[in-house]
Enzyme design. Structure first.
Site, PDB file in Angstrom:
ATOM      1  N   ASN A  79       0.766  -0.921   0.096  1.00 29.82           N
ATOM      2  CA  ASN A  79       0.044  -0.542  -0.148  1.00 29.82           C
ATOM      3  C   ASN A  79       1.179   1.206   0.022  1.00 29.82           C
ATOM      4  OD1 ASN A  79      -1.789   2.022   0.711  1.00 29.82           O
ATOM      5  ND2 ASN A  79      -2.987   1.315   2.492  1.00 29.82           N
ATOM      6  N   TRP A  80       1.002   1.985  -1.117  1.00 32.05           N
ATOM      7  CA  TRP A  80       1.973   3.506  -1.440  1.00 32.05           C
ATOM      8  C   TRP A  80       1.736   4.609  -0.807  1.00 32.05           C
ATOM      9  CZ3 TRP A  80       3.779   1.809  -7.254  1.00 32.05           C
ATOM     10  CH2 TRP A  80       4.650   0.721  -6.953  1.00 32.05           C
ATOM     11  N   LYS A  81      -0.291   4.198   0.221  1.00 27.80           N
ATOM     12  CA  LYS A  81      -0.538   5.438   0.666  1.00 27.80           C
ATOM     13  C   LYS A  81      -0.309   6.605  -0.299  1.00 27.80           C
ATOM     14  CE  LYS A  81      -0.112   3.119   4.727  1.00 27.80           C
ATOM     15  NZ  LYS A  81       0.384   3.293   6.328  1.00 27.80           N
TER      16      LYS A  81
ATOM     17  N   HIS B 279      -9.624   1.261   5.142  1.00 23.01           N
ATOM     18  CA  HIS B 279      -8.386   1.359   5.587  1.00 23.01           C
ATOM     19  C   HIS B 279      -8.543   2.272   6.912  1.00 23.01           C
ATOM     20  CE1 HIS B 279      -3.857   2.206   6.018  1.00 23.01           C
ATOM     21  NE2 HIS B 279      -3.999   1.276   6.198  1.00 23.01           N
TER      22      HIS B 279
ATOM     23  N   GLU C 162      -6.428   4.969   7.844  1.00 21.62           N
ATOM     24  CA  GLU C 162      -6.483   5.833   8.207  1.00 21.62           C
ATOM     25  C   GLU C 162      -7.469   6.765   7.464  1.00 21.62           C
ATOM     26  OE1 GLU C 162      -2.902   5.502   6.134  1.00 21.62           O
ATOM     27  OE2 GLU C 162      -1.989   5.083   7.291  1.00 21.62           O
TER      28      GLU C 162
ATOM     29  N   GLU D 296      -5.102  -4.960  11.057  1.00 20.67           N
ATOM     30  CA  GLU D 296      -4.527  -4.127  10.759  1.00 20.67           C
ATOM     31  C   GLU D 296      -4.151  -3.590  12.223  1.00 20.67           C
ATOM     32  OE1 GLU D 296      -2.341  -3.106   6.866  1.00 20.67           O
ATOM     33  OE2 GLU D 296      -4.300  -1.353   7.261  1.00 20.67           O
TER      34      GLU D 296
ATOM     35  N   GLY E 287       3.361   2.826  11.295  1.00 20.01           N
ATOM     36  CA  GLY E 287       3.645   3.076  10.528  1.00 20.01           C
ATOM     37  C   GLY E 287       4.584   3.681  12.016  1.00 20.01           C
TER      38      GLY E 287
ATOM     39  N   SER F 276       3.520  -2.054  10.500  1.00 18.96           N
ATOM     40  CA  SER F 276       5.446  -2.481  10.613  1.00 18.96           C
ATOM     41  C   SER F 276       5.877  -4.082   9.722  1.00 18.96           C
ATOM     42  CB  SER F 276       5.350  -1.757  11.669  1.00 18.96           C
ATOM     43  OG  SER F 276       4.955  -0.389  12.322  1.00 18.96           O
TER      44      SER F 276
ATOM     45  N   GLY G  29       2.983  -1.291   4.332  1.00 17.40           N
ATOM     46  CA  GLY G  29       2.887   0.199   3.977  1.00 17.40           C
ATOM     47  C   GLY G  29       4.659   0.653   4.018  1.00 17.40           C
ATOM     48  N   GLY G  30       5.056   1.391   4.392  1.00 22.55           N
ATOM     49  CA  GLY G  30       5.582   2.508   4.633  1.00 22.55           C
ATOM     50  C   GLY G  30       7.599   1.068   4.204  1.00 22.55           C
TER      51      GLY G  30
END
Ligand code: 13P
Length: 261
Positions: free
Chosen positions: A13-15, A99, A101, A171, A177, A217, A238-239
């Site tokens: 997921n490149w957000k 998600h 967020e 998640e 994150g 993470s 993610g990151g």
């Protein structure tokens, strides 16, 4: 759409990162990194603006593409929104729904999640439904009730045949994150609950085939121990999915974990 939990499922997921050239460059690097494509399933999830070009760059590749969100209506006066047929149009096979967020920052509820899942399924997109508890809920011993209500309300009214076409991503919010990952035991306990809840409501057949991803993470160093767990079928990253070398390393570790299961 064919997907299976007999191979690890790795989604990046490149957000809200990466311009179009950066996203296309990433896809090229992923191909050069030789991911072991036949041994796993890969999905990249860029921002809307990059979907079309990334999809073109992936033509002929087993790596698939998904979007980060969608509206439940097919069309209409909904400024700033994107509909399922538009995502299909640019080559998406998957869509992330609910998600954390989006739930925390943009007011998504289990009800909107349910509407979006129905619309995604109607259009042949595979929803990746995200669920998870906050730190407060975890510390109050409310992880399972929280996750259960998100599943019950998110999947309300869906039959077994529909639930079979949905991927669930656990998640925990406190792990997203933050660099804090759930331990393999913690994650496995929730994943096992999710599978048993699916079995109870939608039958053993749906539950045993279900793909349940862990997110929060995920890094090359923790992938193997997480994915070795019985009920963890892959990762929503993610990151660490933003750099080709770490994403490729996660893929390699996931494949090793599956070989060890
Ligand atoms: P991080 O891997 O950066 O914690 O993000 C997880 C996530 O939200 C994936 O959807």
């Amino acid at each position: 759409m064919n997907f299976t939990n007999e191979k690890p499922f790795i989604a990046g997921n490149w957000k809200m990162f990466k311009t179009v050239p950066e996203a296309v460059d990433m896809v090229k690097k992923l191909h050069e990194a030789s991911l072991g494509l036949e041994k796993a399933q890969f999905v990249v999830i860029p921002a809307y603006t990059a979907l079309s070009e990334v999809s073109r760059a992936l033509q002929g590749s087993p790596v698939q593409i998904g979007a980060q969100n969608m509206h439940w209506e097919d069309r209409g006066a909904f400024t700033g929104e994107v509909a399922a047929p538009m995502l299909k149009d640019v080559g998406c096979s998957f869509v992330v729904i609910g998600h954390s967020e989006r739930r925390q920052l943009f007011g998504e509820t289990n009800e909107t999640v349910n509407k979006k899942i129905r619309a995604a399924l109607t259009h042949g997109l595979v929803p990746i439904m995200c669920i998870g508890e906050s730190l407060e809920e975890k510390e109050g011993g409310n992880t399972i009730p929280k996750v259960q209500s998100q599943i019950t309300e998110g999947l309300e009214g869906l039959d077994a045949e529909q639930v079979r076409r949905i991927i669930i991503a656990y998640e925990p919010l406190w792990a997203i994150g933050t660099g804090l990952t759930a331990t393999p035991d913690q994650a496995q306990e929730v994943h096992r609950f999710i599978r048993s809840d699916l079995a109870e409501k939608h039958g053993n057949d749906v539950a045993s085939c279900a793909i349940i991803l862990y997110g929060g993470s995920v890094k090359p160093e923790n992938t193997r121990s997480l994915l070795r767990e019985k009920d963890i079928n892959g990762a929503l990253v993610g990151g660490a999915s933003l750099k080709a070398d770490s994403f490729a390393e996660i893929a390699r570790e996931a494949i090793k974990a599956y070989e060890e299961k």
